[in-house]
Enzyme design. Sequence first.
Site, PDB file in Angstrom:
ATOM      1  N   ASP A  46       0.816  -1.216   0.000  1.00 23.95           N
ATOM      2  CA  ASP A  46       0.000   0.000   0.000  1.00 23.95           C
ATOM      3  C   ASP A  46       0.852   1.270   0.000  1.00 23.95           C
ATOM      4  OD1 ASP A  46       0.971  -0.340   2.498  1.00 23.95           O
ATOM      5  OD2 ASP A  46      -0.912   0.041   3.562  1.00 23.95           O
ATOM      6  N   HIS A 253      24.323   6.003 -17.823  1.00 23.55           N
ATOM      7  CA  HIS A 253      23.168   6.072 -16.921  1.00 23.55           C
ATOM      8  C   HIS A 253      23.473   5.485 -15.541  1.00 23.55           C
ATOM      9  CE1 HIS A 253      20.190   6.507 -20.510  1.00 23.55           C
ATOM     10  NE2 HIS A 253      20.835   7.611 -20.238  1.00 23.55           N
ATOM     11  N   ASP A 270      25.952  14.264 -12.376  1.00 23.24           N
ATOM     12  CA  ASP A 270      24.900  14.815 -13.240  1.00 23.24           C
ATOM     13  C   ASP A 270      23.646  14.843 -12.382  1.00 23.24           C
ATOM     14  OD1 ASP A 270      22.887  15.361 -15.083  1.00 23.24           O
ATOM     15  OD2 ASP A 270      23.660  13.979 -16.608  1.00 23.24           O
ATOM     16  N   ASP A 281      19.377  20.848 -14.747  1.00 24.95           N
ATOM     17  CA  ASP A 281      20.111  19.688 -15.269  1.00 24.95           C
ATOM     18  C   ASP A 281      21.563  20.097 -15.453  1.00 24.95           C
ATOM     19  OD1 ASP A 281      20.902  17.353 -16.449  1.00 24.95           O
ATOM     20  OD2 ASP A 281      19.719  17.595 -18.284  1.00 24.95           O
ATOM     21  N   HIS A 364      26.525  10.411 -27.291  1.00 23.48           N
ATOM     22  CA  HIS A 364      25.207  11.044 -27.083  1.00 23.48           C
ATOM     23  C   HIS A 364      25.187  12.402 -27.750  1.00 23.48           C
ATOM     24  CE1 HIS A 364      26.768  13.719 -23.891  1.00 23.48           C
ATOM     25  NE2 HIS A 364      27.379  12.666 -23.369  1.00 23.48           N
ATOM     26  N   HIS A 368      19.344  18.891 -25.161  1.00 30.91           N
ATOM     27  CA  HIS A 368      17.921  18.571 -25.274  1.00 30.91           C
ATOM     28  C   HIS A 368      17.151  19.741 -24.699  1.00 30.91           C
ATOM     29  CE1 HIS A 368      18.102  17.677 -20.938  1.00 30.91           C
ATOM     30  NE2 HIS A 368      19.214  17.018 -21.202  1.00 30.91           N
ATOM     31  N   HIS A 375      13.946  16.011 -20.011  1.00 36.74           N
ATOM     32  CA  HIS A 375      14.009  15.923 -21.470  1.00 36.74           C
ATOM     33  C   HIS A 375      12.667  16.459 -21.936  1.00 36.74           C
ATOM     34  CE1 HIS A 375      17.278  12.549 -21.310  1.00 36.74           C
ATOM     35  NE2 HIS A 375      17.682  13.698 -20.850  1.00 36.74           N
ATOM     36  N   GLU A 418      25.769  19.920 -23.313  1.00 36.64           N
ATOM     37  CA  GLU A 418      26.397  18.903 -22.473  1.00 36.64           C
ATOM     38  C   GLU A 418      27.307  17.940 -23.226  1.00 36.64           C
ATOM     39  OE1 GLU A 418      23.710  15.799 -21.017  1.00 36.64           O
ATOM     40  OE2 GLU A 418      22.023  17.009 -21.700  1.00 36.64           O
ATOM     41  N   TYR A 422      34.110   9.768 -23.027  1.00 34.36           N
ATOM     42  CA  TYR A 422      34.095   8.584 -22.158  1.00 34.36           C
ATOM     43  C   TYR A 422      35.089   7.598 -22.755  1.00 34.36           C
ATOM     44  CZ  TYR A 422      29.891  11.239 -21.478  1.00 34.36           C
ATOM     45  OH  TYR A 422      29.032  12.297 -21.287  1.00 34.36           O
ATOM     46  N   ARG A 439      31.953  14.904 -18.479  1.00 34.45           N
ATOM     47  CA  ARG A 439      30.857  15.648 -19.129  1.00 34.45           C
ATOM     48  C   ARG A 439      30.737  16.983 -18.417  1.00 34.45           C
ATOM     49  NH1 ARG A 439      27.390  12.022 -19.127  1.00 34.45           N
ATOM     50  NH2 ARG A 439      26.007  12.430 -17.373  1.00 34.45           N
ATOM     51  N   GLU A 441      27.890  20.025 -18.309  1.00 33.59           N
ATOM     52  CA  GLU A 441      26.515  20.321 -18.768  1.00 33.59           C
ATOM     53  C   GLU A 441      25.997  21.584 -18.111  1.00 33.59           C
ATOM     54  OE1 GLU A 441      23.520  17.390 -17.662  1.00 33.59           O
ATOM     55  OE2 GLU A 441      22.204  18.140 -19.245  1.00 33.59           O
TER      56      GLU A 441
HETATM   57  N1  GLY Z   1      20.554  13.843 -16.789  1.00 32.70           N
HETATM   58  C1  GLY Z   1      19.929  13.672 -18.017  1.00 32.70           C
HETATM   59  C2  GLY Z   1      20.589  14.398 -19.064  1.00 32.70           C
HETATM   60  O1  GLY Z   1      21.587  15.036 -18.840  1.00 32.70           O
HETATM   61  O2  GLY Z   1      20.125  14.437 -20.168  1.00 32.70           O
HETATM   62 MN    MN Z   2      20.832  16.821 -19.867  1.00 28.24          MN
HETATM   63 MN    MN Z   3      22.152  15.888 -17.015  1.00 24.10          MN
END
Ligand code: GLY
Ligand code: MN
Ligand code: MN
Length: 471
Positions: A46, A253, A270, A281, A364, A368, A375, A418, A422, A439, A441
């Site tokens: 529950d 991820h 991140d 983000d 990547h 975005h 996103h 971003e 890697y 990275r 961002e």
């Molecule tokens: N943390 C998701 C992205 O950077 O797109």
């Molecule tokens: Mn992002």
């Molecule tokens: Mn991010």
Amino acid sequence: MTPFALPDLPAPAGLYAERRARVAAALGPDGIALVPTAPERPRNRDSDHPYRHDSYFFYLTGFSEPNAWLAIAGDGGTTLFCQPKDAEREIWDGYRLGPDAAPAALGVDAAHSVAELDAKLPRLLENRDAVWFPFATHAGLEARVAGWLGAVRARTRAGALCPEAQHDLCGVLDEMRLFKDGHELGLMRRAAQISAQAHVRAMQASARWLRDGRPVREYHLDAELLHEFRLHGAEGPAYTSIVAAGANACVLHYRAGATPVLPDELVLIDAGCEYAGYAGDITRTFPAGGRFAGPQRDLYQLVLASQEAAIAATRAGQRFNDPHDATVRVLTQGLLDLGILDAATAGGLDDAIAQRAYAPFYMHRTGHWLGLDVHDCGSYVEPSEARQAVARTDPATGQPVVSRPSRILRPGMVLTVEPGLYVRPGPAVPEAFWNLGIRIEDDAVVTEGDAELTTRGVPVRIEEIEALMAE
Ligand code: GLY
Ligand code: MN
Ligand code: MN
């Protein structure tokens, strides 16, 4: 009714009504739109997952209770269905606005208990030419609409007309949400500012604890992020935070695990908060102990240079793809210069880009849309040019791909920038770079001039990060 405590950033009067009026205008006078909020989602037995409203529904109402629906008629009439007042349930679950108070609080024309949805919806759909709702976003919604239309059809012998068309409402709402208004930009700046402070806190904690000889694990830094988010009134993380020590940074991820954070390794974080429904983000990559070592420094400077090129390409009139293309150019040249890409195999810069030789290290895209969803919604194709499809073969996969002209950036759009690299171990890769994942961002508001970077409350330059971590 403001669902969150925002004394200094209240929604302007009429904001949601004005958005609903814009939707109504898009439907045509005889259309009607239906927008449910998100369901509550069970976690186990529950216990539910923390409730999060549907972003479309919230955008049109500012209302964050579950079990609610909005109907907008093309002639402008708006009807809300919401949870009825219930003294017993409110003792257990908390305050409910209720249908009697909803019109004054939310500016809708009428409100009913959600228990009356099936009884009242067919009459709302009657004599409309089209029904609009978000396609493929709510499990079972199509079937419910079909059921209501069936009830309308049963009354056609009595002279009722049944809507003949069903349209996806997502396109209308996505286009509205893509352009942030002043209220949204204020909330997004606050989300960005809190998120940046959280990164600073995690960086400083890492260096301080390691200096003090205290063992540090990824989850310790995750806790610092969460502390700062909640301390400043954010609802929580806008997405699952990534806190990746050492080689874990090469797992795109990755989540915050229990890996020890070692002083001579990099940490990639991140993370961004959700504030009043809006996402921040941010990614930063920093040396856990506070000082970048040689190869870390070289690779970091390369990613930073690629981000600077991408930011320069993030301005009104440029295309959404331009920052990505600028990133790829700088990264690929740098990979050749550092010997991570072998010029004898990859060829010159243009060949290496055409063959996507960088893809094992940068897999990547560079950004975005950002907004209520991390996103966020919004077409990445320029609507006026959507028919200009170009078919080609992807050189890396040999697969046919069709591309369309990418979106022209306009003031009020918000996107991330971003780039990353890697580097996994491999026989052709210099060992000094193995297991480095970097990275950087930031969140950018498109303006007529330079992009407004909302997330620079946490620095990106090496000397500034080192100075911050030495404090
Ligand atoms: N943390 C998701 C992205 O950077 O797109
Ligand atoms: Mn992002
Ligand atoms: Mn991010």
